[in-house]
Design a protein around this motif. Sequence first.
Motif, PDB file in Angstrom:
ATOM      1  N   GLU A 257      43.613  50.056  15.151  1.00  0.00           N
ATOM      2  CA  GLU A 257      43.120  50.927  14.090  1.00  0.00           C
ATOM      3  C   GLU A 257      42.987  52.374  14.573  1.00  0.00           C
ATOM      4  O   GLU A 257      42.478  52.625  15.665  1.00  0.00           O
ATOM      5  CB  GLU A 257      41.742  50.445  13.616  1.00  0.00           C
ATOM      6  CG  GLU A 257      41.737  49.083  12.959  1.00  0.00           C
ATOM      7  CD  GLU A 257      42.366  49.102  11.579  1.00  0.00           C
ATOM      8  OE1 GLU A 257      42.432  50.202  10.974  1.00  0.00           O
ATOM      9  OE2 GLU A 257      42.778  48.036  11.106  1.00  0.00           O
TER      10      GLU A 257
ATOM     11  N   SER B 230      41.369  55.929  15.164  1.00  0.00           N
ATOM     12  CA  SER B 230      39.980  56.348  15.322  1.00  0.00           C
ATOM     13  C   SER B 230      39.941  57.571  16.225  1.00  0.00           C
ATOM     14  O   SER B 230      40.906  57.861  16.936  1.00  0.00           O
ATOM     15  CB  SER B 230      39.136  55.231  15.939  1.00  0.00           C
ATOM     16  OG  SER B 230      39.516  54.997  17.286  1.00  0.00           O
ATOM     17  N   GLU B 231      38.809  58.280  16.213  1.00  0.00           N
ATOM     18  CA  GLU B 231      38.648  59.427  17.100  1.00  0.00           C
ATOM     19  C   GLU B 231      38.662  58.984  18.561  1.00  0.00           C
ATOM     20  O   GLU B 231      39.204  59.682  19.427  1.00  0.00           O
ATOM     21  CB  GLU B 231      37.346  60.158  16.787  1.00  0.00           C
ATOM     22  CG  GLU B 231      37.344  60.861  15.433  1.00  0.00           C
ATOM     23  CD  GLU B 231      36.013  61.511  15.133  1.00  0.00           C
ATOM     24  OE1 GLU B 231      35.596  62.389  15.924  1.00  0.00           O
ATOM     25  OE2 GLU B 231      35.371  61.127  14.136  1.00  0.00           O
TER      26      GLU B 231
ATOM     27  N   TYR C 206      48.258  57.638  14.836  1.00  0.00           N
ATOM     28  CA  TYR C 206      46.892  57.586  15.349  1.00  0.00           C
ATOM     29  C   TYR C 206      46.322  58.985  15.574  1.00  0.00           C
ATOM     30  O   TYR C 206      45.139  59.217  15.359  1.00  0.00           O
ATOM     31  CB  TYR C 206      46.858  56.793  16.659  1.00  0.00           C
ATOM     32  CG  TYR C 206      47.489  55.431  16.535  1.00  0.00           C
ATOM     33  CD1 TYR C 206      46.816  54.388  15.894  1.00  0.00           C
ATOM     34  CD2 TYR C 206      48.764  55.179  17.032  1.00  0.00           C
ATOM     35  CE1 TYR C 206      47.396  53.142  15.762  1.00  0.00           C
ATOM     36  CE2 TYR C 206      49.357  53.933  16.904  1.00  0.00           C
ATOM     37  CZ  TYR C 206      48.675  52.919  16.270  1.00  0.00           C
ATOM     38  OH  TYR C 206      49.258  51.683  16.135  1.00  0.00           O
TER      39      TYR C 206
ATOM     40  N   CYS D   9      40.668  63.135  14.070  1.00  0.00           N
ATOM     41  CA  CYS D   9      41.491  62.464  15.083  1.00  0.00           C
ATOM     42  C   CYS D   9      42.372  63.484  15.816  1.00  0.00           C
ATOM     43  O   CYS D   9      42.547  63.396  17.038  1.00  0.00           O
ATOM     44  CB  CYS D   9      42.354  61.377  14.445  1.00  0.00           C
ATOM     45  SG  CYS D   9      41.447  59.881  13.994  1.00  0.00           S
TER      46      CYS D   9
END
Length: 250
Positions: free
Chosen positions: A42, A44-45, A131, A138
């Motif tokens: 997934e 995400s930061e 991503y 992000c």
Amino acid sequence: KIREEIYRKYGVWISLSTISYWTRRKHSPYNGRRIPSLEMLEPSEDLAYAIGVRLGDGYTYEEGDDFGIGLKAKDKEFVEKFAICLSNVLGREPIRPIFRKNEGRYVVRVTSKTLYELLRKPIDLKRIKPYVEHCPKCAAAFLRGLFDSDGHVDKRGYIMLDNTDFETLVYAQKLLWKYFGIESTGPRIHKRKGTTTYDHRIGKQYKANEDCHYIYIRAKSLPAYHKHIGFTIKRKQKRLEDYLRRTGKL
């Protein structure tokens, strides 16, 4: 039904014997890999930050059946931040960096074949874009990881980012401008292949195996860089803030 549902959601066929082991609790879907495939990773930061570090000081490794990602650096808070991000991404207990006295650096290594597959050499920018560019936060986290690794702040407060991968620098420039309106110059050549340099951080000489290029953040964009990205490494952040205060920009 479990097998069909996994395929419907993730496009991955799992063998019936594997599912049987899961349901009887002889094995877990997370054994070894924790994240079974890239399709289940997934955005995400935390992941974006880890990717930025990997494109800088971080590395991937393959040792027999062991695959993973790691980092060595002298700044404790930098390595701790990287470790926290990896723990969050993998959904596992906190990872504690180790200090190696003989090297004067902190080290963290994490086993994950999925992260290895995402970040192994050569880095494929197309593979990481979903991503990194998931959202502005992000993108900022990715850039912070990259600048924590390869960014330098001189006594005048100017920020330089150097890297042996030309395309990485060009990509960083595009993200800086696209998401935050931050202007930069370059890329320009910094060190030619074969140049011998003394690294004060580790007290050793080394010869450059590749050309190294750099970009500079334009002075007028430094306040925007401070606002949106900044540094995890305290000494770099302090030098930037000292400059901004001296010039009345903070």
